[in-house]
Design an enzyme around this catalytic site. Structure first.
Site, PDB file in Angstrom:
ATOM      1  N   SER A 179       0.837  -1.202   0.000  1.00  0.00           N
ATOM      2  CA  SER A 179       0.000   0.000   0.000  1.00  0.00           C
ATOM      3  C   SER A 179       0.871   1.251   0.000  1.00  0.00           C
ATOM      4  O   SER A 179       2.098   1.177   0.107  1.00  0.00           O
ATOM      5  CB  SER A 179      -0.911   0.014   1.232  1.00  0.00           C
ATOM      6  N   SER A 212       0.937   3.695   2.265  1.00  0.00           N
ATOM      7  CA  SER A 212       0.978   4.373   3.562  1.00  0.00           C
ATOM      8  C   SER A 212       2.361   4.892   3.924  1.00  0.00           C
ATOM      9  O   SER A 212       2.485   5.749   4.791  1.00  0.00           O
ATOM     10  CB  SER A 212       0.489   3.430   4.664  1.00  0.00           C
ATOM     11  N   LYS A 227       5.481   0.494   9.316  1.00  0.00           N
ATOM     12  CA  LYS A 227       5.291   1.913   9.635  1.00  0.00           C
ATOM     13  C   LYS A 227       6.590   2.450  10.222  1.00  0.00           C
ATOM     14  O   LYS A 227       7.553   1.713  10.431  1.00  0.00           O
ATOM     15  CB  LYS A 227       4.156   2.107  10.647  1.00  0.00           C
ATOM     16  N   SER A 258      -2.719   6.824   5.872  1.00  0.00           N
ATOM     17  CA  SER A 258      -2.134   5.749   6.668  1.00  0.00           C
ATOM     18  C   SER A 258      -3.012   5.443   7.870  1.00  0.00           C
ATOM     19  O   SER A 258      -3.301   6.332   8.673  1.00  0.00           O
ATOM     20  CB  SER A 258      -0.721   6.139   7.143  1.00  0.00           C
TER      21      SER A 258
END
Length: 321
Positions: free
Chosen positions: A126, A128, A183, A286
């Protein structure tokens, strides 16, 4: 044994097929561990039982042929038709079911050790972490940076480096530990993290950032405002869209939610012991700790550090911060 091996392969194909088509969720670490154990059993059986039995049978064949030739020679027959070498080689040949089990053990063992204790590959699914990481990036994760963990059960047995603010970390999603997320660490145990009006504060201090102009997001095909951010000495780029100032709303009643305060300005959280506060670099695209809470230490997979391939853009290959 060939029937048993065929049965085991049928189970493996069914498991992988169901995993691929979404009938159930697979556990690759557990699968790799089981494959290592099963192929080890075949490898030991081959080394200490099957190969000695084949060697013995081949030796008996040669001995019987030599004895037959001696008897014929005693009768004055010097020339004897037939060569047992072909039959001997056939007896010594490893059956297919051993070739595809015992023969694969060294390869599977190496993959298991590398993936469990050294490096593991991941694919970015993705946006994010844009602009740091793009969709399609194939990255490497350092599995031993934060300590050595036992495979499958993921229990830390040897500590190494502490998690630092600014690290890009892969972890098991607290809501569904079968999924891996990536992350950036913005808060470590004891920190008070605030994200208010699209500004990040750590322990009451605003994090320094500087505008870099617009960034073209290839995946979304839009321009987004880009900033450079210095988080505890780690300089990296982030995307913040001033036109999207919707405050975060928690998706569920996550553990230690009482440590967080939500308002129209944003969210402020006190990071509990043994946990971390994670955010994506693409701040307005995100779903991270602002929405589902803190990441416990036992969910850590490793530190992401290198893009080893992106088939759509080879220039992406290299290290990142």
């Amino acid at each position: 044994m060939s029937a048993l091996t065929g049965f085991l392969y049928a189970i493996l194909v069914a498991y992988l097929g169901g995993w691929y088509f979404g009938y159930w969720t697979g556990n690759f670490s557990l699968l790799l561990f089981i494959l290592t154990v099963v192929t080890l059993a075949y490898w030991l059986a081959e080394r200490f039982h099957f190969k000695p039995a084949r060697d013995k049978a081949a030796a008996e064949l040669v001995a019987n042929d030599a004895q037959r030739r001696e008897k014929l020679a005693a009768q004055g027959i010097e020339r004897v038709d037939g060569d047992v070498e072909g039959a001997r080689q056939q007896i010594l040949q490893q059956p297919w079911w051993l070739d595809w089990t015992a023969g694969l053990f060294p390869v599977i063992l190496i993959v298991f050790l590398l993936r469990s204790f050294l490096f593991e590959p991941f694919k970015i699914p993705s946006g994010s972490m844009v602009p740091t990481l793009r969709v399609g990036d194939l990255i490497l994760v350092n599995k031993f940076h934060y300590g050595i963990r036992l495979p499958v059960i993921d229990k830390k047995i040897i500590s190494n480096h502490d998690v630092q603010r600014g690290d890009v970390m892969v972890f098991r999603y607290p809501v569904n530990p079968t999924q891996d997320y990536i992350k950036r660490v913005v808060g470590i145990p004891g920190d008070e993290i605030a994200y208010l009006n699209q500004k990040l504060f750590v322990n009451g201090q605003p994090i320094e950032e500087q505008s870099l102009g617009n960034f073209y997001d290839d995946d979304a095909m839009v321009y987004r405002p880009q900033f450079t951010e210095k988080l505890t000495g780690v300089e990296h780029n982030i995307l913040v869209d001033p036109t999207r100032q919707t405050p975060p709303v928690p998706r569920l009643n996550f553990p230690f939610i009482e440590n967080c305060r939500y308002s129209v300005e944003g969210v402020t959280c006190k990071v509990p012991a043994g946990h971390y506060f994670m955010m994506g670099d693409n701040r307005d695209n995100s779903e991270d700790s602002r929405f589902w809470g803190f990441v416990p230490d036992e969910n850590i997979v490793g530190k992401a550090f290198f893009v080893w391939m992106n088939f759509g853009n080879l220039k992406r290959i290299g290290s990142f911060h």
